[in-house]
Scaffold this motif. Structure first.
Motif, PDB file in Angstrom:
ATOM      1  N   LEU A 162       0.828  -1.212   0.000  1.00  0.00           N
ATOM      2  CA  LEU A 162       0.000   0.000   0.000  1.00  0.00           C
ATOM      3  C   LEU A 162       0.861   1.259   0.000  1.00  0.00           C
ATOM      4  O   LEU A 162       0.516   2.254  -0.660  1.00  0.00           O
ATOM      5  N   GLU A 163       1.981   1.224   0.733  1.00  0.00           N
ATOM      6  CA  GLU A 163       2.878   2.377   0.778  1.00  0.00           C
ATOM      7  C   GLU A 163       3.479   2.633  -0.602  1.00  0.00           C
ATOM      8  O   GLU A 163       3.519   3.768  -1.074  1.00  0.00           O
ATOM      9  N   ARG A 164       3.910   1.560  -1.257  1.00  0.00           N
ATOM     10  CA  ARG A 164       4.492   1.691  -2.597  1.00  0.00           C
ATOM     11  C   ARG A 164       3.461   2.250  -3.578  1.00  0.00           C
ATOM     12  O   ARG A 164       3.759   3.145  -4.380  1.00  0.00           O
ATOM     13  N   LEU A 165       2.249   1.723  -3.504  1.00  0.00           N
ATOM     14  CA  LEU A 165       1.186   2.163  -4.402  1.00  0.00           C
ATOM     15  C   LEU A 165       0.871   3.641  -4.194  1.00  0.00           C
ATOM     16  O   LEU A 165       0.634   4.379  -5.162  1.00  0.00           O
ATOM     17  N   ASP A 166       0.892   4.072  -2.946  1.00  0.00           N
ATOM     18  CA  ASP A 166       0.633   5.471  -2.617  1.00  0.00           C
ATOM     19  C   ASP A 166       1.680   6.379  -3.249  1.00  0.00           C
ATOM     20  O   ASP A 166       1.353   7.423  -3.826  1.00  0.00           O
ATOM     21  N   TYR A 167       2.951   5.980  -3.155  1.00  0.00           N
ATOM     22  CA  TYR A 167       4.036   6.774  -3.760  1.00  0.00           C
ATOM     23  C   TYR A 167       3.920   6.796  -5.280  1.00  0.00           C
ATOM     24  O   TYR A 167       4.167   7.820  -5.918  1.00  0.00           O
ATOM     25  N   GLU A 168       3.541   5.665  -5.850  1.00  0.00           N
ATOM     26  CA  GLU A 168       3.360   5.590  -7.311  1.00  0.00           C
ATOM     27  C   GLU A 168       2.304   6.585  -7.783  1.00  0.00           C
ATOM     28  O   GLU A 168       2.522   7.350  -8.724  1.00  0.00           O
ATOM     29  N   LEU A 169       1.145   6.544  -7.132  1.00  0.00           N
ATOM     30  CA  LEU A 169       0.039   7.410  -7.541  1.00  0.00           C
ATOM     31  C   LEU A 169       0.371   8.885  -7.340  1.00  0.00           C
ATOM     32  O   LEU A 169      -0.006   9.727  -8.154  1.00  0.00           O
ATOM     33  N   ASN A 170       1.089   9.210  -6.260  1.00  0.00           N
ATOM     34  CA  ASN A 170       1.513  10.598  -6.033  1.00  0.00           C
ATOM     35  C   ASN A 170       2.473  11.068  -7.123  1.00  0.00           C
ATOM     36  O   ASN A 170       2.425  12.223  -7.552  1.00  0.00           O
ATOM     37  N   LEU A 171       3.322  10.157  -7.565  1.00  0.00           N
ATOM     38  CA  LEU A 171       4.234  10.488  -8.671  1.00  0.00           C
ATOM     39  C   LEU A 171       3.456  10.756  -9.953  1.00  0.00           C
ATOM     40  O   LEU A 171       3.686  11.755 -10.640  1.00  0.00           O
ATOM     41  N   LEU A 172       2.531   9.869 -10.279  1.00  0.00           N
ATOM     42  CA  LEU A 172       1.794   9.964 -11.538  1.00  0.00           C
ATOM     43  C   LEU A 172       0.857  11.169 -11.581  1.00  0.00           C
ATOM     44  O   LEU A 172       0.759  11.843 -12.612  1.00  0.00           O
ATOM     45  N   VAL A 173       0.198  11.443 -10.469  1.00  0.00           N
ATOM     46  CA  VAL A 173      -0.808  12.503 -10.447  1.00  0.00           C
ATOM     47  C   VAL A 173      -0.191  13.878 -10.209  1.00  0.00           C
ATOM     48  O   VAL A 173      -0.556  14.857 -10.861  1.00  0.00           O
ATOM     49  N   GLU A 174       0.780  13.956  -9.284  1.00  0.00           N
ATOM     50  CA  GLU A 174       1.319  15.256  -8.881  1.00  0.00           C
ATOM     51  C   GLU A 174       2.826  15.398  -9.093  1.00  0.00           C
ATOM     52  O   GLU A 174       3.402  16.428  -8.722  1.00  0.00           O
ATOM     53  N   SER A 175       3.473  14.387  -9.653  1.00  0.00           N
ATOM     54  CA  SER A 175       4.943  14.376  -9.830  1.00  0.00           C
ATOM     55  C   SER A 175       5.665  14.576  -8.507  1.00  0.00           C
ATOM     56  O   SER A 175       6.746  15.168  -8.443  1.00  0.00           O
ATOM     57  N   GLN A 176       5.060  14.075  -7.435  1.00  0.00           N
ATOM     58  CA  GLN A 176       5.641  14.205  -6.091  1.00  0.00           C
ATOM     59  C   GLN A 176       6.735  13.158  -5.900  1.00  0.00           C
ATOM     60  O   GLN A 176       6.478  11.953  -5.949  1.00  0.00           O
ATOM     61  N   GLN A 177       7.972  13.603  -5.671  1.00  0.00           N
ATOM     62  CA  GLN A 177       9.115  12.696  -5.590  1.00  0.00           C
ATOM     63  C   GLN A 177       9.151  11.945  -4.264  1.00  0.00           C
ATOM     64  O   GLN A 177       8.575  12.382  -3.262  1.00  0.00           O
TER      65      GLN A 177
END
Length: 639
Positions: A369-384
């Motif tokens: 779930l943590e990995r998925l959260d980081y993935e989606l933040n990257l894709l949607v907001e380009s959050q590193q």
């Protein structure tokens, strides 16, 4: 359940069944050419592919006594005929040579039998491989042949060459496998008709389109055959290496992520399917022969459990009809339906068990779930997510998963800053070993892991906005972005644009030129006037084969199926590919193996010597021409 897909009721590409029968007959002819009892020593990569063409009992009917996976480990057999079935890859040649030499040496013993050796290359024999076998000490008594296993029907709408090493070949700069793709596409057109319009996107696809047209001219294809496919879109995997790095969240894609699907087969621990007490892994076939799986495979994982509950109620109600039977006729109808109900019941139990295990590994796993959260933040907001990646390395987590999220971040943000790039590179090398210098170099060469070059008009942020890749309302709109929980695969979005009547080729071409590659275009193949007229009379949607050069993911396949169901789609899409891939396989393909390097040197040495010989021959011919010219001039002077 059989891996071999049922092709009896195809709506599209009805000629594919005849094509598969043709390939099967060719293989059986090979077996018949080797008389008597025989053993097949087969490249492990080909076992699954062969099972999609014919059933194992058919082999026994043609005197195949054993099916042995090719390896370096010696094996003993008293069977006289040994048939090797291998890809023309240098890594396999050493194993073939070791086995043949070992059996030749055993023939000197008193209790041994005289054996004959046959090496059949799939899909064709190469001079380099034969030369390597000679250099490795294989005698001239070996008989060589070919088996043209080209496009294999994985399912009703998926056709693959099953060449798992295709992407790695491209990474190493070897594009020889494009010949096999071209040959396969020409071969299948003998059964489905000439494809009139070809589009390409990418350098390899452009080369392939030119090769395809040239090969077609050299062949004797029947241009009067009504084309069953109107469009062929060739797409390089390298145009979008970002999407495979994103976790697949459709049912089939998630199975591939967690357990791995190979040639429609997945191997599962017995406990996953609720079969306690068993030791050996259970093999499960995943294709449209399983009607329940056909309904499940493209669903987002959040929708799978509710669907299974609904299906369980339906099966239960079908059993209840027995109690409502009022006469012999009603009972007879129930008994007639019973086998199908029982089959659906068994399939339902299997998929419920599998879904529960997937849930434990995903929604029940904080790491996932943590990995998925980081993935989606990257894709949607380009959050590193630098700290997350650094922690993963410090904990020595699986390198493939580390590189996958690192490459995703690099591609989303347009590269890492110099200091950050060097830091992660050094950390990975020191933590996982110096051999991964080659891995990181390959990823950099592919543009998956690179240093930032400042703001770019071709970056992911611009692509995301222009193509409208994010759909946060995907569950309500039934959009193909559901395969990644709101992120639409880029290539599928471009496919939609190309065949949208309001946008079309010009918009597609501009987008590809602006964001992906200058190698974009279209070509036409001539067909007869009769074939054109018959195409016009066809009332069904025209068919387009989207062919992925370098691999396609299960998520992308599902996205294309969902695209087919969307109301504004005027074309029916099917999928062609060199192989089926995922983020793990792409990352793993960049890992260097010492054995591969040694054999590659042999190949390079052979090619160098070949070039030298060609040059010497050219010089010799030139010398002869000069001598001939001198003689002619002397003759003129005497006259």
């Amino acid at each position: 359940m059989s891996s071999k897909i049922d092709l009896d009721n195809l709506t599209y590409l009805k000629g594919v069944k005849s094509y598969r029968e043709f390939v099967e007959k060719e293989f059986l002819n090979i077996l018949e050419s080797v008389s008597g009892k025989k053993a097949i020593i087969i490249d492990p990569d080909l076992v699954g592919a062969l099972s999609l063409i014919l059933e194992i009992p058919v082999l026994k009917e043609h005197n195949v006594d054993k099916l042995i996976p090719l390896s370096s480990e010696p094996f003993k057999t008293q069977i006289k005929k040994l048939v090797f079935l291998v890809r023309p890859q240098m890594s396999s040649m050493k194993k073939v040579a070791d086995q043949i030499i070992q059996h030749e040496q055993n023939q000197t013993k008193k209790d041994s039998v005289e054996q004959n050796f046959y090496v059949f290359f799939v899909p064709r024999v190469t001079i380099i491989c034969k030369k390597i076998l000679e250099q490795l000490g294989v005698s001239g008594s070996v008989i060589y042949g070919e088996f043209h296993l080209d496009l294999i029907p994985f399912d009703e709408d998926v056709y693959s060459l099953a060449n798992e090493k295709a992407f790695r070949d491209y990474v190493l700069g070897d594009i020889s496998s494009l010949y096999y793709v071209s040959r396969a596409l020409v071969s299948i057109q003998s059964f489905i008709g000439i494809i009139p319009e070809i589009y390409y996107m990418g350098e390899h696809s452009k080369i392939l389109s030119e090769m395809l047209l040239r090969m077609r001219q050299e062949s004797d294809l029947d241009d009067s055959l009504t084309p069953q496919v109107k469009y062929l879109l060739l797409v390089d995997r390298e145009n979008d290496l970002l999407t495979p790095m994103v976790t697949q969240l459709n049912y089939e894609g998630m199975i591939d992520e967690l357990y791995g699907i190979n040639h429609t087969l997945v191997e599962l621990e017995p406990s996953v399917l609720g079969k306690e007490g068993k030791i050996e892994k259970e093999k499960m076939v995943l294709n449209s022969n399983d009607f329940l799986f056909t309904e499940l495979r493209d669903l987002n994982m959040a929708l799978v459990a509710p669907f299974l509950v609904k299906k369980a109620r339906s099966v239960s109600s079908q059993y209840d009809t027995r109690k409502k039977a009022r006469n012999i006729g009603d009972l007879k109808n129930f008994i007639k339906k019973l086998p199908n109900i029982q089959r659906e019941h068994a399939s339902l139990g299997t998929h419920i068990s599998l879904t529960m295990d997937i849930g434990a590994k995903t929604t029940g796993n904080s790491d996932f779930l943590e990995r998925l959260d980081y993935e989606l933040n990257l894709l949607v907001e380009s959050q590193q997510c630098d700290d997350y990646i650094e922690d993963r390395i410090a904990q020595q987590k699986d390198l493939i998963s580390v590189l996958r999220i690192l490459c995703l971040q690099s591609m989303v943000v347009g590269g890492l800053k110099n200091k950050k790039f060097d830091f992660f590179r050094n950390e990975i090398i020191q933590t996982y070993g110096y051999k991964h210098i080659f891995t990181l170099d390959s990823l950099e060469k592919l543009g998956m892991l690179k240093k930032s070059e400042g703001r770019s008009k071709r970056g992911f942020a611009q692509i995301r906005k222009t193509l409208d890749l994010i759909d946060e309302n995907y569950e309500n709109t039934k959009h193909f972005s559901s395969v990644h929980s709101g992120y639409a695969p880029q290539i599928i979005k471009l496919v939609q644009i190309l065949f949208n009547s309001k946008q079309g080729y010009n918009v597609f071409q501009d987008l590809v030129n602006n964001f992906y590659t200058e190698n974009v275009g279209r070509k036409k193949q001539k067909i007869s006037i009769q074939a054109k007229e018959e195409m016009k009379e066809n009332t069904e949607k025209p068919v387009c084969m989207v062919f992925f050069v370098g691999g396609v993911t299960f998520a992308e396949i599902s996205a294309i199926r969902i695209l087919n169901q969307m109301e504004q789609t005027d074309v029916h899409f099917i999928i062609g590919t060199t192989h089926i891939t995922n983020g793990n396989k792409i990352i793993e393909s960049t890992f260097e193996k010492v054995e591969d390097n040694i054999l590659k040197k042999k190949k390079d040495e052979f090619l160098r010597n070949k070039k030298i010989k060609i040059r010497e021959k050219q010089q010799e011919q030139l010398q002869k021409q000069l001598l001939k010219k001198e003689k002619q001039e002397k003759g003129k002077k005497k006259n």
